[in-house]
Scaffold this active site. Structure first.
Site, PDB file in Angstrom:
ATOM      1  CE  LYS A 132       6.389  41.828  46.321  1.00 31.73           C
ATOM      2  NZ  LYS A 132       7.881  41.904  46.545  1.00 31.73           N
ATOM      3  NE  ARG A 173       5.887  43.582  40.318  1.00 27.26           N
ATOM      4  CZ  ARG A 173       6.767  42.804  40.734  1.00 27.26           C
ATOM      5  NH1 ARG A 173       8.231  42.721  40.545  1.00 27.26           N
ATOM      6  NH2 ARG A 173       6.307  41.335  41.175  1.00 27.26           N
ATOM      7  NE  ARG A 207      13.561  34.245  46.038  1.00 26.24           N
ATOM      8  CZ  ARG A 207      12.327  35.079  45.588  1.00 26.24           C
ATOM      9  NH1 ARG A 207      11.584  35.629  46.303  1.00 26.24           N
ATOM     10  NH2 ARG A 207      12.959  35.933  44.300  1.00 26.24           N
ATOM     11  NE  ARG A 214      11.806  34.295  41.347  1.00 26.54           N
ATOM     12  CZ  ARG A 214      10.975  35.340  42.058  1.00 26.54           C
ATOM     13  NH1 ARG A 214      10.355  35.135  42.799  1.00 26.54           N
ATOM     14  NH2 ARG A 214      11.211  36.649  41.379  1.00 26.54           N
ATOM     15  NE  ARG A 253      13.688  40.297  40.804  1.00 24.45           N
ATOM     16  CZ  ARG A 253      13.839  39.202  41.759  1.00 24.45           C
ATOM     17  NH1 ARG A 253      14.855  38.478  41.738  1.00 24.45           N
ATOM     18  NH2 ARG A 253      12.910  39.145  42.618  1.00 24.45           N
TER      19      ARG A 253
HETATM   20  P1  AP5 Z   1       9.670  36.275  49.580  1.00 20.41           P
HETATM   21  O1  AP5 Z   1       8.774  36.016  50.393  1.00 20.41           O
HETATM   22  O2  AP5 Z   1      10.102  35.485  48.526  1.00 20.41           O
HETATM   23  O3  AP5 Z   1      10.008  37.710  48.920  1.00 20.41           O
HETATM   24  P2  AP5 Z   1       9.171  38.601  47.790  1.00 20.41           P
HETATM   25  O4  AP5 Z   1       8.969  40.003  48.389  1.00 20.41           O
HETATM   26  O5  AP5 Z   1       7.903  37.871  47.446  1.00 20.41           O
HETATM   27  O6  AP5 Z   1      10.165  38.642  46.674  1.00 20.41           O
HETATM   28  P3  AP5 Z   1       9.826  38.320  44.994  1.00 20.41           P
HETATM   29  O7  AP5 Z   1      11.175  38.259  44.625  1.00 20.41           O
HETATM   30  O8  AP5 Z   1       9.170  37.179  44.554  1.00 20.41           O
HETATM   31  O9  AP5 Z   1       9.230  39.393  44.634  1.00 20.41           O
HETATM   32  P4  AP5 Z   1       9.389  40.172  43.194  1.00 20.41           P
HETATM   33  O10 AP5 Z   1       8.355  41.383  43.461  1.00 20.41           O
HETATM   34  O11 AP5 Z   1      10.579  40.688  42.773  1.00 20.41           O
HETATM   35  O12 AP5 Z   1       9.131  38.837  42.173  1.00 20.41           O
HETATM   36  P5  AP5 Z   1       7.874  38.493  41.427  1.00 20.41           P
HETATM   37  O13 AP5 Z   1       7.777  37.020  41.530  1.00 20.41           O
HETATM   38  O14 AP5 Z   1       6.477  39.131  41.766  1.00 20.41           O
HETATM   39  O15 AP5 Z   1      11.103  36.462  50.442  1.00 20.41           O
HETATM   40  C1  AP5 Z   1      12.276  36.489  49.968  1.00 20.41           C
HETATM   41  C2  AP5 Z   1      13.687  35.422  50.733  1.00 20.41           C
HETATM   42  O16 AP5 Z   1      13.519  36.127  52.144  1.00 20.41           O
HETATM   43  C3  AP5 Z   1      12.965  34.103  51.063  1.00 20.41           C
HETATM   44  O17 AP5 Z   1      14.059  33.169  51.042  1.00 20.41           O
HETATM   45  C4  AP5 Z   1      12.351  33.853  52.187  1.00 20.41           C
HETATM   46  O18 AP5 Z   1      12.265  32.956  52.740  1.00 20.41           O
HETATM   47  C5  AP5 Z   1      13.083  35.121  53.054  1.00 20.41           C
HETATM   48  N1  AP5 Z   1      12.253  35.952  53.994  1.00 20.41           N
HETATM   49  C6  AP5 Z   1      11.104  36.421  53.910  1.00 20.41           C
HETATM   50  N2  AP5 Z   1      10.668  37.107  55.009  1.00 20.41           N
HETATM   51  C7  AP5 Z   1      11.812  37.232  55.665  1.00 20.41           C
HETATM   52  C8  AP5 Z   1      12.091  37.670  56.805  1.00 20.41           C
HETATM   53  N3  AP5 Z   1      11.026  38.716  57.658  1.00 20.41           N
HETATM   54  N4  AP5 Z   1      13.182  37.584  57.642  1.00 20.41           N
HETATM   55  C9  AP5 Z   1      14.245  36.888  56.957  1.00 20.41           C
HETATM   56  N5  AP5 Z   1      14.077  36.392  55.748  1.00 20.41           N
HETATM   57  C10 AP5 Z   1      12.899  36.410  55.157  1.00 20.41           C
HETATM   58  O19 AP5 Z   1       8.035  38.930  40.160  1.00 20.41           O
HETATM   59  C11 AP5 Z   1       9.070  38.353  39.302  1.00 20.41           C
HETATM   60  C12 AP5 Z   1       9.018  38.875  37.902  1.00 20.41           C
HETATM   61  O20 AP5 Z   1       7.686  38.780  37.120  1.00 20.41           O
HETATM   62  C13 AP5 Z   1       9.357  40.519  37.872  1.00 20.41           C
HETATM   63  O21 AP5 Z   1      10.823  40.754  37.989  1.00 20.41           O
HETATM   64  C14 AP5 Z   1       8.660  40.934  36.699  1.00 20.41           C
HETATM   65  O22 AP5 Z   1       9.604  40.376  35.692  1.00 20.41           O
HETATM   66  C15 AP5 Z   1       7.410  39.987  36.435  1.00 20.41           C
HETATM   67  N6  AP5 Z   1       6.217  40.782  37.138  1.00 20.41           N
HETATM   68  C16 AP5 Z   1       5.487  40.305  38.184  1.00 20.41           C
HETATM   69  N7  AP5 Z   1       4.502  40.978  38.461  1.00 20.41           N
HETATM   70  C17 AP5 Z   1       4.432  42.012  37.547  1.00 20.41           C
HETATM   71  C18 AP5 Z   1       3.823  43.228  37.421  1.00 20.41           C
HETATM   72  N8  AP5 Z   1       2.879  43.567  38.096  1.00 20.41           N
HETATM   73  N9  AP5 Z   1       4.287  44.048  36.114  1.00 20.41           N
HETATM   74  C19 AP5 Z   1       5.343  43.720  35.357  1.00 20.41           C
HETATM   75  N10 AP5 Z   1       6.151  42.574  35.540  1.00 20.41           N
HETATM   76  C20 AP5 Z   1       5.691  41.585  36.563  1.00 20.41           C
END
Ligand code: AP5
Length: 208
Positions: A13, A85, A124, A155, A166
């Protein structure tokens, strides 16, 4: 155009958001990035959120909903990355958009097999300064956005225990949103288990 990116941790994402905001002139709202910035600034919200995030738990709905509604009010075209979410968050977003006379146009669901996600997350590397992400297997992962090698880190929630939590939370609390958005005709499935550029092309076909 208002878009939600929905998908499990590591489905790409954040990576696709970087392309989309430029191409479609969208304001990027990543709840994960906002929370990490609050943690770095040691704000009250950041201190409260950190204890949930480090363990891989979701931050409580009331904190997240207030945080997002403070941000979205003044924006035109938004790209929501990581929000909503939970069903509660989705309902509150709908109410907020109604009040503002706006609507969600697309919900893009990033589909990737779970085994692949674990690999991606454990590989990552993130940039503390600009939030860009890299894979340890990339030949060149020094950030190009005026950031230095010292800005790169793993992270806390990309460690094995937090990753499992997660994934569990995703299945229990976030996956029900697929039915929610399918039932109102907004959901588009993306095969996010292909190269970054192929995923980007598939998204373009839906949005254009
Ligand atoms: P990346 O693009 O970083 O993936 P992502 O989907 O953004 O993954 P996240 O882990 O950031 O999502 P998340 O939803 O768990 O975390 P968030 O920060 O929102 O890609 C991942 C890796 O793959 C990278 O190394 C990239 O280079 C590689 N890659 C990408 N595309 C690829 C492809 N096509 N092929 C190969 N490799 C590829 O949330 C973190 C925490 O915050 C949550 O756990 C929670 O505690 C809190 N939080 C955030 N939002 C909320 C909410 N709405 N409600 C409650 N808690 C929340």
């Amino acid at each position: 155009m208002n878009i939600i990116l929905l998908g499990p941790p590591g489905s790409g994402k954040g990576t696709q958001s970087n392309n989309l905001v430029e191409k479609y002139n969208l304001s990027h709202i990543s709840t994960g990035d906002i929370l990490r910035s609050q943690i770095a600034q040691k704000t009250e919200l950041g201190i409260a959120a950190k204890k949930y995030m480090d363990k891989g738990d979701l931050v409580p709905d009331n904190l997240i909903i207030d945080m997002v509604s403070n941000t979205t009010q003044s924006l035109q075209s938004i790209l929501l990355d990581g929000f909503p979410r939970t069903i509660n968050q989705a309902i509150s977003l709908e109410e907020e958009m109604d009040k503002l006379g706006k609507k969600i146009d697309y919900v893009l669901y990033f589909e990737v097999p779970f085994g692949k996600l674990i690999d991606r997350l454990s590989q990552r590397i993130s940039c503390r300064n600009c939030s860009k992400t890299f894979s340890k297997s990339d030949k060149e992962y020094v950030c190009q956005e005026n950031c230095s090698e010292q800005d790169l880190y793993q992270r806390e929630d990309d460690k094995p225990e937090a990753i499992s939590k997660r994934m569990e939370n995703y299945k229990d609390l976030t996956e029900p949103l697929l039915k929610f958005y399918e039932s109102n005709g907004l959901l588009s499935k993306i095969n996010a288990d292909s190269s970054i550029s192929e995923v980007s092309e598939e998204i373009d076909k839906i949005l254009q």
